[in-house]
Write a protein that holds these residues in place. Structure first.
Motif, short mmCIF file in Angstrom:
data_model
loop_
_atom_site.label_atom_id
_atom_site.label_comp_id
_atom_site.label_asym_id
_atom_site.label_seq_id
_atom_site.Cartn_x
_atom_site.Cartn_y
_atom_site.Cartn_z
N ARG A 164 0.82 -1.20 0.00
CA ARG A 164 0.00 0.00 0.00
C ARG A 164 0.85 1.25 0.00
NH1 ARG A 164 -3.04 0.40 4.44
NH2 ARG A 164 -3.21 2.61 3.92
N ARG A 165 2.01 1.17 0.64
CA ARG A 165 2.90 2.32 0.66
C ARG A 165 3.96 2.25 -0.43
NH1 ARG A 165 3.86 4.90 5.56
NH2 ARG A 165 2.06 4.80 6.95
N GLY A 166 3.81 1.26 -1.30
CA GLY A 166 4.75 1.15 -2.40
C GLY A 166 6.14 0.72 -1.95
N VAL A 168 8.16 8.63 -21.41
CA VAL A 168 7.45 9.30 -20.32
C VAL A 168 6.00 8.84 -20.30
CG1 VAL A 168 6.51 11.52 -19.60
CG2 VAL A 168 8.93 11.31 -20.09
N TRP A 169 5.39 8.76 -21.49
CA TRP A 169 4.01 8.26 -21.54
C TRP A 169 3.91 6.84 -21.01
CZ3 TRP A 169 -0.57 10.51 -22.05
CH2 TRP A 169 -0.62 11.79 -22.60
N ARG A 229 12.70 2.20 -1.14
CA ARG A 229 11.44 1.45 -1.23
C ARG A 229 11.66 0.00 -1.56
NH1 ARG A 229 6.90 4.57 -2.09
NH2 ARG A 229 7.30 6.79 -2.21
N VAL A 259 -7.35 9.24 -7.23
CA VAL A 259 -7.71 10.48 -6.55
C VAL A 259 -9.19 10.79 -6.76
CG1 VAL A 259 -7.37 12.98 -6.54
CG2 VAL A 259 -5.41 11.47 -6.63
N TYR A 266 1.82 18.65 -19.79
CA TYR A 266 2.01 17.78 -18.64
C TYR A 266 3.11 16.75 -18.82
CZ TYR A 266 1.20 14.89 -14.65
OH TYR A 266 1.40 14.18 -13.51
N GLN A 281 -3.59 15.62 -2.82
CA GLN A 281 -3.24 14.47 -3.63
C GLN A 281 -3.03 14.87 -5.08
OE1 GLN A 281 -6.35 11.60 -2.79
NE2 GLN A 281 -4.96 10.53 -1.42
N PHE A 328 2.91 2.85 -10.35
CA PHE A 328 3.49 4.14 -10.05
C PHE A 328 3.16 5.19 -11.11
CE2 PHE A 328 6.11 0.98 -7.95
CZ PHE A 328 6.05 1.44 -6.65
N VAL A 331 5.89 8.86 -8.15
CA VAL A 331 4.72 9.48 -7.54
C VAL A 331 4.13 8.50 -6.54
CG1 VAL A 331 2.47 10.47 -7.97
CG2 VAL A 331 4.26 10.66 -9.68
N GLN A 332 3.96 8.92 -5.32
CA GLN A 332 3.26 8.07 -4.37
C GLN A 332 2.34 8.98 -3.59
OE1 GLN A 332 3.60 4.82 -4.39
NE2 GLN A 332 2.01 4.55 -2.87
N LEU A 333 1.04 8.70 -3.68
CA LEU A 333 0.09 9.61 -3.06
C LEU A 333 0.19 9.52 -1.55
CD1 LEU A 333 -3.03 8.97 -5.25
CD2 LEU A 333 -1.40 10.83 -5.38
N MET A 364 3.87 7.01 -17.45
CA MET A 364 2.61 7.52 -16.91
C MET A 364 1.54 6.45 -16.86
SD MET A 364 2.68 11.40 -18.44
CE MET A 364 0.99 11.34 -18.83
N GLN A 415 -2.75 6.90 -10.60
CA GLN A 415 -2.82 7.67 -9.36
C GLN A 415 -3.96 8.68 -9.44
OE1 GLN A 415 -0.64 7.09 -6.88
NE2 GLN A 415 1.23 6.29 -7.78
N ALA A 416 -4.06 9.34 -10.62
CA ALA A 416 -5.13 10.33 -10.79
C ALA A 416 -6.49 9.66 -10.74
CB ALA A 416 -4.93 11.08 -12.10
N LEU A 420 0.59 15.10 -7.86
CA LEU A 420 0.75 14.54 -9.21
C LEU A 420 1.54 15.46 -10.12
CD1 LEU A 420 -2.78 13.04 -9.90
CD2 LEU A 420 -0.73 11.90 -9.11
N VAL A 480 1.18 8.01 -13.24
CA VAL A 480 0.34 9.13 -12.84
C VAL A 480 -1.12 8.89 -13.21
CG1 VAL A 480 0.00 11.57 -13.14
CG2 VAL A 480 2.26 10.63 -13.23
#
Lengths: 755, 312
Positions: free
Chosen positions: A176-178, A585-586, A251, A603, B46, B76, A594, B65-67, A589, A599-600, B80, A596
């Motif tokens: 959970r914390r990576g 980079v994509w 980590r 959120v 971005y 949060q 990990f 990235v780790q929230l 992502m 992650q988004a 990002l 983005v």
């Protein structure tokens, strides 16, 4: 009259160019000994210092080194060496020896040239790595293998067995914390080698026959699948960048990596290196694969003795010491490790100890066929979409077929070595047949030339360039596609490889749509027609989206608006920055853990998506990246086109009371068409052949389902080494695109006529 | 250009000289076009932010990235946004000093500008003929140009090596690269320019012909100036073709002093360990000349027919 002067001017420019070309066409005599290598950073500096030192002491045999980027080194060698070009010496990994030796003309055997006292410098396993079918090709210079690198703040003592390793890793894992107990690129065969070899079997049996589905190999996959899926001690979708990152942030408690990682570890991390533990399941130590960087001699070198002198010097004790201390390398000359300064370095010595159990990568030509398919198989197994035993049996069948294809071509050596007379006759007849329509119509052609000379003169320079640099290579590809050329018979006479339409028949007659039977049946992603379908969806999706969005953006930018210059600049940036890095980079992502994007999603309360596990999601990753990359170009094209539309037309339309949409339909779109149609045709062609994005982002995941025709052709050519088959594939691509272009042009012409 | 739009919006509120531009800007900001451009700009920027922050981080790999688990949604979201922990120019320093990067940049400039010149010269004349003359083989000729883009480039490598290095002896010289790149970019340039030439009214040429001008004068004096937007686009395209090409450049060149900059960039990437920080810094440096070029070409993209010679 001025007209002729213009054509004369063009002619003069052309002659000038020719003269320039001619002036450069002479080979400069070469005195120096050329050495090609792929080193960089401190290893490169260490090597260059050695060469400088050598040049000081040997003024008659100067060495000139050329560093080649890793990404093109193999291509550069295989373009130059078989054609008698290239260096006298080169440094490269040993695992290609088999392929080179079989193909011939690439690397010279050195067993008669190297005295036994030089060979005694190296451990027998490394010398053995340089041998193929009883002959010695090159001397070992440095070696690279993996070992266990651990964070001393998290792990006190290196584990002795995999049971200990597991217990430690479990304690250090908090998904959970990576945080992970262990991290390494476990889906890469090079890294999986440690587990694979610890069961004692390896990919080949004692006689060098392929034995992928041996019980030991199956057990190694089962063990890995357990580590990933049940224990959960390893991160998802690993790659070397992620592993470095995790370790640098504390980590990852332990990683399996090589000496190359040491230079990248952050200063705050207190780490140590240890040999890999004993595998509790097999009772043998984990035995990583070792890649030996060898010094190889070109068969074309005119200065063999000087080259051998350099090989001798570079593998000597002094040079080895320097490579170890200044270059951070692991020299193959073991005497270096007895030097007190090297012996004091615990990390270097740990890698040295690892060599005792490490296994050189097999240098058989078959091995090079294995990397990518095995990686695919490992990916499937750790994601649970295939069972270890079943997948390895499938892989064994697949690779055996590939090997058979490769060898079948190599074995047909009984064919004519030189071109027989009838072939010349046939060629002459063919040429005559091709020329006869031209000869028959020579009057009309001559008349056309006289009548339209200006037009032809304007086009001539461009056409000549195309003829030389496009149509000759094309003809080469065309002829190649009728042969059975592979890595192994590449350098035999052309005619001995002729096989007719066989490649085309096997591409177009590929009716194996399914794998397996009954309920376990799944789509065969290697099928040509599946790949064609994916390619068409890919092309259509990309072109529609990028042209549509680019049109909207160009229209938004066409009229003055606050910050127009800045927006315009901003929007072309994806085109300006090399797409190699932005594509990666994509990819980052979209990383499931990990990235983005996920992650988004979390959120805003959505569930993360495993982007590379399903066909649709993986397709999306490529699509988004490519649309992002291709919008700027399209936008610039459309912006240029919009400028050709006279503004007064809009004013007239406004006076007549036409709305915005009406103006767009009646004025903008029709007047944009002369620019838009070629741009669309070309962008279809480019997207159809868009290699980079697919290769870098999804890499065809899952299991090659998202490969498009061009990446498939590349895999056939450069991962399976069936060059002729790849050429035939490319000719099919060409035919498809050609048909499309003809259709598109006819459609736009009929539309024009209808208006 | 801005001046004109301002004055045309001005007369409504003549009280203060600032009121016009301010109102105008406000109207722009609240228009749908502006919102669209902002959104598109954000999407474009971005991923580039990642490159920028990697380049300026002074490190070789990005922070993951780790929230923060117990933060608000706003925090949060803020997590990002890629920003390096500390800013540093170390990556740029290393890229510029540890390798002859500027030298390679210069080489790339020479090769790319050469490609642009050769490519444009060949393409303009060919496209003019395709657009303005009708002759036997015209359609077929156009299609021939297209074919060259249809064959996968990876498989052209060996034959190109044979032709350029072995036959022409142009290995290890920029001329070889320039020729190959110019021809590679040619099909797009020819098609693009031909399409654009087609939109130019033929009447101007007819009257010039009647007045006794030669074809070449018309082409050089009338058509080319009118086609500036298209020439800018194709020029940019030719430049980019040469600017980012890596594999041919590294295979043809046998001298490190002659490498182009994409070859230099790839030194940072290998199978074992890759220095992505250096690569990112180098990529940013490499894109600067392109941005400058685009800035200087911009005015051709906006000043076409409407303000060009036709009306005069």
């Amino acid at each position: 009259m001025i007209e002729t002067s213009a054509t004369r001017l063009l002619g003069q420019v052309f002659l000038l160019l020719l003269a320039l070309v001619a002036q450069l066409v002479y080979a400069q005599p070469r005195e120096e000994l050329l050495l090609w290598h792929g080193y960089r950073g401190e290893e490169r500096r260490a090597l260059e210092q050695l060469l400088e030192d050598y040049n000081r002491n040997q003024p008659d045999a100067r060495v000139k080194a050329l560093a080649v980027p890793f990404g093109s080194f193999a291509d550069k060698l295989s373009a130059a060496l078989p054609r008698g070009q290239g260096p006298d010496l080169f440094i490269f990994g040993h695992d290609r020896i088999g392929g080179w030796a079989r193909a011939g003309n690439t690397v010279a055997p050195v067993d008669d040239l190297v005295p036994a006292r030089v060979l005694a410098r190296f451990p027998p396993s490394l010398v053995e790595a340089m041998r193929f079918e009883g002959r010695l090709y090159g001397l070992p210079f440095n070696f690279k293998s993996t070992a266990l690198i651990y964070n001393r703040a998290l792990v006190r003592h290196a584990p002795e067995t995999t049971d200990e390793l597991l217990a430690l890793a479990r304690a250090r894992t908090d998904r959970r914390r990576g945080r992970f107990g262990l991290a390494y690129s476990y889906t890469e065969p090079f890294f999986h080698g440690a587990l694979l070899n610890s069961f004692g079997s390896g990919p080949f049996d004692a006689d060098g026959r392929l034995a992928l589905d041996s019980p030991g190999n199956v057990r190694s996959l089962e063990q890995l699948a357990r580590w990933v899926r049940e224990e959960g001690i390893l991160p998802e979708e690993p790659n070397s960048t992620l592993v470095t990152n995790l370790f640098n942030q504390g980590r990852a408690a332990m990683v399996i990596s090589g000496p190359w990682l040491l230079g990248e570890i952050s200063e705050g991390i207190d780490y140590a290196v240890a040999p890999l533990p004993q595998n509790s399941e097999s009772g043998r130590p984990l035995a990583p694969w070792v890649a030996v960087e060898g010094l190889f001699l070109s068969p074309w070198s005119g200065r063999q003795q000087a080259a051998l002198g350099l090989m001798n010097y570079l593998t000597g004790e002094r040079a080895a010491l320097h490579m170890a201390m200044a270059g951070g390398q692991l020299p193959a000359n073991l005497n270096a490790y007895t030097h007190p300064e090297v012996a004091r370095d615990a990390n270097t010595m740990a890698f040295r100890r690892q060599l005792e159990t490490a296994v050189p990568i097999p240098n058989l030509p078959q091995m090079t066929l294995l990397w990518k398919p095995l990686e695919k198989a490992l990916n499937k197994v750790v994601k649970g979409s295939a069972s270890p035993a079943g997948e390895l049996q499938r892989l064994q069948r697949e690779i055996r077929r590939d090997v058979a294809n490769l060898q079948a071509a190599g074995d047909r050596a009984g064919r004519p070595r030189s071109i027989p007379a009838w072939a010349w006759l046939g060629l002459a007849l063919l040429a005559l047949a091709a020329l006869s329509p031209a000869l028959r119509r020579r009057r009309r052609i001559a008349a056309a030339w006289r009548e339209h000379r200006t037009a032809y003169v304007y086009i001539l320079p461009a056409m000549l360039g195309m003829l030389l640099l496009v149509f000759f290579p094309l003809l080469y590809g065309f002829l190649l596609s009728f042969t059975d050329t592979t890595l192994l018979n590449e350098n035999t006479p052309f005619l001995s490889r002729w096989q007719g339409l066989g490649n085309y028949a096997s591409i177009l007659g590929d009716w194996n749509f399914w794998y397996g039977e009954g309920a376990g049946r799944s789509i065969n992603y290697d099928n040509f027609y599946w790949t064609l379908l994916v390619t068409i969806c890919w092309t259509a999706g990309n072109v529609v989206l990028s042209v549509g969005l680019a049109l909207v953006l160009a229209l938004a930018l066409d009229k003055p608006i606050l910050g127009r210059t800045w927006f315009r600049l901003l929007l072309i940036l994806p085109w300006a920055i090399p797409n190699y890095i932005t594509a990666l980079v994509w990819k980052g992502m979209f990383h499931p853990q990990f990235g983005v994007v996920n992650q988004a999603l979390q959120v805003v309360g959505l569930a993360p998506v495993a982007w590379f596990d399903s066909v649709g999601a993986s397709f999306m990753t490529g699509l988004v990246t490519n649309v992002w990359l291709s919008i700027p170009f399209m936008m610039v094209v459309i912006l240029g086109g919009l400028q050709s539309i006279p503004r007064d037309l809009y004013e007239a339309a406004r006076v007549e009371g036409a709305g915005r949409w009406c103006q767009f339909r009646a004025i903008t779109l029709p007047l944009l068409k002369p620019v838009l149609v070629p741009a669309i045709i070309l962008s279809v062609v480019w997207t159809f052949n868009m290699f980079n994005v697919i290769y870098l982002v999804s890499d065809g995941a899952p299991a090659g389902a998202n490969d498009i025709l061009i990446t498939k052709a590349f895999r056939i050519g450069f991962e399976k080494y069936q060059y002729a088959y790849a050429a035939a594939y490319s000719m099919v691509i060409l035919a498809l695109l050609f048909a499309y272009a003809m259709w598109q042009m006819r459609v736009s012409r009929t539309l024009e006529a209808a208006r | 250009m801005t001046g004109r739009t301002v004055s045309s919006a001005g007369p409504a509120v003549p009280r203060s000289p600032l009121a016009g531009p301010v109102r105008r800007a406000a109207a722009d900001i609240f228009s749908w076009r502006f919102a669209l451009l902002l959104f598109a700009g954000a999407v474009v920027v971005y991923p580039l932010l990642w490159v920028v922050s990697l380049a300026f981080s002074g490190q070789q790999s990005l922070q993951l990235v780790q929230l923060p688990g117990d933060a608000t949604a706003w925090q949060q979201l803020a997590a990002l946004i890629p920003l390096p922990q500390q800013w540093s120019l170390e990556n740029f320093r290393a890229v510029l000093t540890e390798q002859p990067f500027l030298r390679w940049l210069l080489n790339s400039l020479v090769v790319s500008l050469g490609t642009t010149l050769v490519g444009l010269a060949l393409a303009c004349s060919a496209a003019y003929a395709f657009s303005r003359f009708s002759f036997p083989g015209r359609d077929r000729g156009l299609v021939l140009f297209l074919i060259s883009q249809m064959f996968p480039a990876v498989l052209m490598l060996i034959p190109l090596y044979v032709i350029v290095v072995q036959w022409l002896g142009l290995g290890n010289s920029w001329l070889g690269l320039v020729l190959v790149y110019a021809i590679t970019a040619l099909p797009f340039c020819v098609w693009m320019l031909k399409g654009y030439f087609d939109t130019l009214p033929y009447e101007i040429e007819e009257s010039a012909l009647l007045e006794g001008a030669s074809r070449f004068t018309i082409f050089y004096r009338i058509i080319l100036p009118l086609a500036r937007p298209a020439i800018a686009v194709t020029g940019l395209f030719s430049f980019m073709t040469a600017w980012n090409e890596f594999i041919l450049a590294s295979i043809f060149m046998d001298d490190e002093a002659l490498y182009t900059v994409p070859v230099g960039l790839r030194f940072f990437v290998s199978d074992y360990a890759s220095e992505w920080g250096y690569f990112a810094a180098g990529a940013i440096l490499v894109s600067l000349p392109v941005i400058l070029l685009f800035l200087s070409l911009q005015r051709f993209l906006v000043a076409g027919l409407s303000s060009g010679a036709v009306k005069g």
